[in-house]
Scaffold this motif. Structure first.
Motif, PDB file in Angstrom:
ATOM      1  N   ALA A 178     -73.902  12.153  49.679  1.00 12.84           N
ATOM      2  CA  ALA A 178     -73.972  13.534  48.780  1.00 12.84           C
ATOM      3  C   ALA A 178     -72.447  14.235  48.811  1.00 12.84           C
ATOM      4  O   ALA A 178     -72.095  14.543  47.776  1.00 12.84           O
ATOM      5  CB  ALA A 178     -75.023  14.433  49.237  1.00 12.84           C
ATOM      6  N   GLN A 179     -71.658  14.240  49.956  1.00 11.33           N
ATOM      7  CA  GLN A 179     -70.604  14.478  49.974  1.00 11.33           C
ATOM      8  C   GLN A 179     -69.553  13.729  49.201  1.00 11.33           C
ATOM      9  O   GLN A 179     -68.590  14.075  48.396  1.00 11.33           O
ATOM     10  CB  GLN A 179     -69.883  14.904  51.232  1.00 11.33           C
ATOM     11  N   LEU A 180     -69.416  12.397  49.468  1.00 13.90           N
ATOM     12  CA  LEU A 180     -68.753  11.409  48.702  1.00 13.90           C
ATOM     13  C   LEU A 180     -68.701  11.532  47.312  1.00 13.90           C
ATOM     14  O   LEU A 180     -67.990  11.271  46.518  1.00 13.90           O
ATOM     15  CB  LEU A 180     -69.008   9.985  49.258  1.00 13.90           C
TER      16      LEU A 180
ATOM     17  N   GLU B 196     -81.190  16.841  44.686  1.00 17.35           N
ATOM     18  CA  GLU B 196     -81.269  18.320  45.163  1.00 17.35           C
ATOM     19  C   GLU B 196     -80.007  18.430  46.101  1.00 17.35           C
ATOM     20  O   GLU B 196     -79.386  19.491  45.975  1.00 17.35           O
ATOM     21  CB  GLU B 196     -82.491  18.586  45.901  1.00 17.35           C
ATOM     22  N   LEU B 197     -79.664  17.519  46.986  1.00 17.47           N
ATOM     23  CA  LEU B 197     -78.491  17.939  47.969  1.00 17.47           C
ATOM     24  C   LEU B 197     -77.298  17.782  46.923  1.00 17.47           C
ATOM     25  O   LEU B 197     -76.265  18.801  47.287  1.00 17.47           O
ATOM     26  CB  LEU B 197     -78.579  16.621  48.803  1.00 17.47           C
TER      27      LEU B 197
ATOM     28  N   GLU C 120     -76.820  21.810  47.258  1.00 21.34           N
ATOM     29  CA  GLU C 120     -76.656  21.968  48.822  1.00 21.34           C
ATOM     30  C   GLU C 120     -74.907  21.743  48.948  1.00 21.34           C
ATOM     31  O   GLU C 120     -74.496  21.586  50.217  1.00 21.34           O
ATOM     32  CB  GLU C 120     -77.307  20.793  49.696  1.00 21.34           C
ATOM     33  N   VAL C 121     -74.210  21.586  47.907  1.00 20.82           N
ATOM     34  CA  VAL C 121     -72.516  21.315  48.138  1.00 20.82           C
ATOM     35  C   VAL C 121     -72.056  22.383  48.980  1.00 20.82           C
ATOM     36  O   VAL C 121     -71.477  22.042  50.013  1.00 20.82           O
ATOM     37  CB  VAL C 121     -71.859  21.126  46.636  1.00 20.82           C
TER      38      VAL C 121
ATOM     39  N   PRO D 150     -80.582  17.922  37.844  1.00 20.23           N
ATOM     40  CA  PRO D 150     -79.702  18.702  37.935  1.00 20.23           C
ATOM     41  C   PRO D 150     -78.299  18.319  37.871  1.00 20.23           C
ATOM     42  O   PRO D 150     -78.157  17.320  38.774  1.00 20.23           O
ATOM     43  CB  PRO D 150     -79.972  19.739  39.001  1.00 20.23           C
ATOM     44  N   ALA D 151     -77.271  18.697  37.428  1.00 21.87           N
ATOM     45  CA  ALA D 151     -76.085  18.152  37.275  1.00 21.87           C
ATOM     46  C   ALA D 151     -75.198  18.575  38.508  1.00 21.87           C
ATOM     47  O   ALA D 151     -74.189  17.784  38.978  1.00 21.87           O
ATOM     48  CB  ALA D 151     -75.402  18.781  35.928  1.00 21.87           C
ATOM     49  N   GLY D 152     -75.546  19.813  38.935  1.00 23.62           N
ATOM     50  CA  GLY D 152     -74.875  20.369  40.083  1.00 23.62           C
ATOM     51  C   GLY D 152     -73.397  21.115  39.501  1.00 23.62           C
ATOM     52  O   GLY D 152     -73.098  20.762  38.349  1.00 23.62           O
ATOM     53  N   PRO D 153     -72.519  21.176  40.513  1.00 25.97           N
ATOM     54  CA  PRO D 153     -71.041  21.900  40.427  1.00 25.97           C
ATOM     55  C   PRO D 153     -70.280  20.971  39.514  1.00 25.97           C
ATOM     56  O   PRO D 153     -70.665  19.285  40.102  1.00 25.97           O
ATOM     57  CB  PRO D 153     -70.789  22.545  41.313  1.00 25.97           C
ATOM     58  N   PRO D 154     -69.490  20.876  38.762  1.00 25.07           N
ATOM     59  CA  PRO D 154     -68.568  20.095  38.115  1.00 25.07           C
ATOM     60  C   PRO D 154     -67.554  19.579  39.320  1.00 25.07           C
ATOM     61  O   PRO D 154     -67.525  20.207  40.464  1.00 25.07           O
ATOM     62  CB  PRO D 154     -67.546  20.697  37.196  1.00 25.07           C
TER      63      PRO D 154
END
Length: 186
Positions: free
Chosen positions: A13-15, A81-82, A86-87, A177-181
């Protein structure tokens, strides 16, 4: 097992934070093709010279990841979701090991619930009989099955399952969900 998987889930998820903002849907073919813009992803994160991430993005596993997770309308899961929500939490936990461990345990529990939605229904594995066990005299023959009792047990089980809550995660399709750019992570 689930905690190790949760650690790798957090790692990926971080990568891949912000990977959805670098997906391009090409509609000129009969069936839409999803393309991942690697240069934009690496450039926005300032990792153009990073050999490891470049090799990961050029690999077949990542191509499969993009083709499977690229469509904007599909079944969402814990990884989505992560990456989307969760970023900031993952970033804040980097310097706080107890919070990180707590989050890993929460993820592990969620993974366990997703794989075992009905934990009260457990199947016990029966070991195979040893060679020559059928020749032993001291073993009693298997008793005859009482069909009436079997029906009673089936009805009891059905009655119990009617009252149990639905599985924790359905296979409903939704907009991912796209999440933050990507630019937020520099």
């Amino acid at each position: 097992d689930k905690e190790v998987r949760a650690i790798f889930l957090r790692l990926f998820a971080q990568l891949f934070q912000g990977y959805r903002s670098c997906l391009q849907l090409i509609r000129i073919h009969a069936e839409p093709v999803i393309h991942f813009h690697k240069a934009a992803f690496l450039g926005q994160r300032g990792l153009i010279e990073n050999d490891f991430l470049t090799k990961v993005l050029n690999g077949m596993a990542f191509a499969g990841f993009v083709s499977e997770r690229g469509p904007p309308f599909r079944t969402c899961d814990l990884f989505d979701e992560l990456v989307a929500f969760e970023v900031e939490r993952i970033k804040a936990e980097e310097g706080n090991p107890p919070k990180m461990i707590k989050h890993v345990r929460e993820l592990a529990e969620q993974l366990f619930k997703n794989e075992n939605p009905n934990p009260h229904i457990a199947f016990q594995k029966v070991p195979r009989p040893t060679e020559g066990s059928h020749l032993r005299v001291h073993i009693l023959p298997f008793p005859r099955i009482n069909e009436g009792r079997v029906q009673e047990l089936l009805q009891e089980g059905l009655a119990r399952s009617q009252g149990t809550p639905a599985a924790t995660r359905g296979d409903k399709k939704c907009v991912v969900p796209a999440g933050p750019p990507v630019g937020m992570f520099i």
